[in-house]
Enzyme design. Structure first.
Site, PDB file in Angstrom:
ATOM      1  N   GLY A 151     -32.637  52.689  41.276  1.00  0.00           N
ATOM      2  CA  GLY A 151     -32.234  51.482  40.546  1.00  0.00           C
ATOM      3  C   GLY A 151     -32.125  51.659  39.047  1.00  0.00           C
ATOM      4  O   GLY A 151     -31.816  50.705  38.336  1.00  0.00           O
ATOM      5  N   LYS A 163     -33.593  56.992  57.163  1.00  0.00           N
ATOM      6  CA  LYS A 163     -33.718  57.407  55.764  1.00  0.00           C
ATOM      7  C   LYS A 163     -35.192  57.261  55.423  1.00  0.00           C
ATOM      8  O   LYS A 163     -35.697  56.147  55.278  1.00  0.00           O
ATOM      9  CB  LYS A 163     -32.850  56.530  54.850  1.00  0.00           C
ATOM     10  CG  LYS A 163     -32.999  56.902  53.382  1.00  0.00           C
ATOM     11  CD  LYS A 163     -32.309  55.924  52.459  1.00  0.00           C
ATOM     12  CE  LYS A 163     -32.765  56.200  51.029  1.00  0.00           C
ATOM     13  NZ  LYS A 163     -32.245  55.213  50.082  1.00  0.00           N
ATOM     14  N   ASN A 219     -26.506  52.272  45.660  1.00  0.00           N
ATOM     15  CA  ASN A 219     -26.502  50.848  45.995  1.00  0.00           C
ATOM     16  C   ASN A 219     -26.355  49.999  44.740  1.00  0.00           C
ATOM     17  O   ASN A 219     -25.336  49.341  44.523  1.00  0.00           O
ATOM     18  CB  ASN A 219     -27.810  50.503  46.731  1.00  0.00           C
ATOM     19  CG  ASN A 219     -27.864  49.059  47.219  1.00  0.00           C
ATOM     20  OD1 ASN A 219     -27.065  48.207  46.844  1.00  0.00           O
ATOM     21  ND2 ASN A 219     -28.806  48.761  48.069  1.00  0.00           N
TER      22      ASN A 219
END
Lengths: 259, 72
Positions: free
Chosen positions: A159, A98, A208
């Site tokens: 995030g 990635k 995530n």
């Protein structure tokens, strides 16, 4: 439903899950299992000789049994990313990477110039590159020319949990590259965001923080799995076109005259 | 002078260390990493495991020793 395929490997689950920021290793394991994810992302960091955090973590990931997608998170140049990818290939025994080349500290948006440069080098070295990119079509073309067979545009800054900041750009990308596996990577906060991306025809979602930082990561992992499945099935079922004005769903014909 | 008896001052994961080692493989053993799953870089360039023993070290070299870690 046809499976998801990356570089010749097929997967039933369309969720790729990050392994960072969970309250505990046990909750990480449980969340991965609950999500149904068959691909997890990992990183490389400095290992102390005495406190060997990495060794325990690696055992835990191997026990989960899925495919591992190592990242180059935190790299700010093509050179750094290439070296990190080379180290990752040796440790994780996979050609997958990635590829992140970060260009801006506040938004963590990719340095797309460094990204294309690193993608070209790594492809020539036999890597199978998953580039973390923007929805820019010209950059995407360059990444494909460099040898990438997957594209991973951001939904929103990493995030941030903002969801899909540019649905138009993501829709255009899907239309422009109908045959390239496309993954929305980063910025997803809710299952509805992931579902919306899948409804646009995206092939998979990589996330995530939205799971790891939920009050109940295991429950949220399950919720994402369902959201992604719902979005995929909706896309395949060809959603109705939206319209500006109302259209009665109940037949007008045959309504009793009551006035 | 025997290279092994003369410690080198090198940077290991950013920390200065005196290591009595002629090559990268010896340095990893001296630093207690011999049995750990790690990857290495010397002065910013990847050094594969099979090349560690033939990669000499010099005063001031920068070694990075990394292992699997959580990632998104």
């Amino acid at each position: 439903m046809s499976p998801l395929t990356f570089y010749g490997r097929s997967f039933a689950s369309r969720l790729l899950l990050g392994t960072s920021q969970y309250p505990s290793p046990a909750i990480l394991s449980e969340a991965v299992r609950a999500s149904g994810a068959e691909i997890v992302t990992v990183s490389l960091r400095r290992e102390g000789a005495r406190v060997r955090e990495g060794q325990d973590f690696w055992r835990l990931i191997r026990d989960l049994g899925g495919a591992v997608l190592p990242n180059t998170a935190g790299c700010h140049s093509a050179k750094e990313a290439v070296t990190t990818a080379q180290m990752a290939r040796e440790i994780f025994d996979t050609p997958w990477i990635k590829l992140e080349v970060i260009g801006e500290a506040d938004t963590l948006q990719p340095d797309v110039f460094g990204l294309v440069e690193a993608a070209r080098i790594l492809t020539n070295e036999g890597f199978e590159v998953f580039p973390y990119t923007t929805e820019d079509l010209v950059v995407a073309e360059r990444l494909l020319e460099a040898g990438c067979k997957v594209l991973m545009p951001w939904g929103a800054p990493i995030g941030s949990g903002q969801g899909l900041n540019n649905p138009f750009g993501l829709r255009a990308m899907r239309a422009h590259f109908p045959d390239v596996p496309l993954v929305v990577d980063a910025g997803i906060g809710l299952p509805s965001h992931a579902c919306a991306a899948m409804e646009l025809g995206y092939d998979a979602i990589l996330l995530n923080t939205a799971v790891a930082k939920a009050g109940d990561p295991v429950g949220m992992a399950r919720a994402f799995a369902r959201g992604i499945e719902a979005g995929r099935e909706a896309f395949l079922s060809q959603p109705m076109p939206p319209r500006d004005m109302a259209a009665p769903s109940t037949p007008v014909l045959g309504k009793a005259q009551l006035v | 002078m025997d290279a092994l008896s003369a410690p080198l001052r090198i940077l290991v994961n950013g920390e200065p260390q005196d290591v009595a080692a002629a090559n990268l493989a010896e340095a990893l053993a001296a630093l207690d990493y011999a049995d750990a799953v790690v990857a290495t870089a010397l002065n910013g360039a990847f050094v594969p495991k099979r090349k560690r023993a033939e990669t000499p070290l010099s005063e001031g070299d920068r070694i990075e020793i990394v292992a699997p870690r959580q990632g998104g």
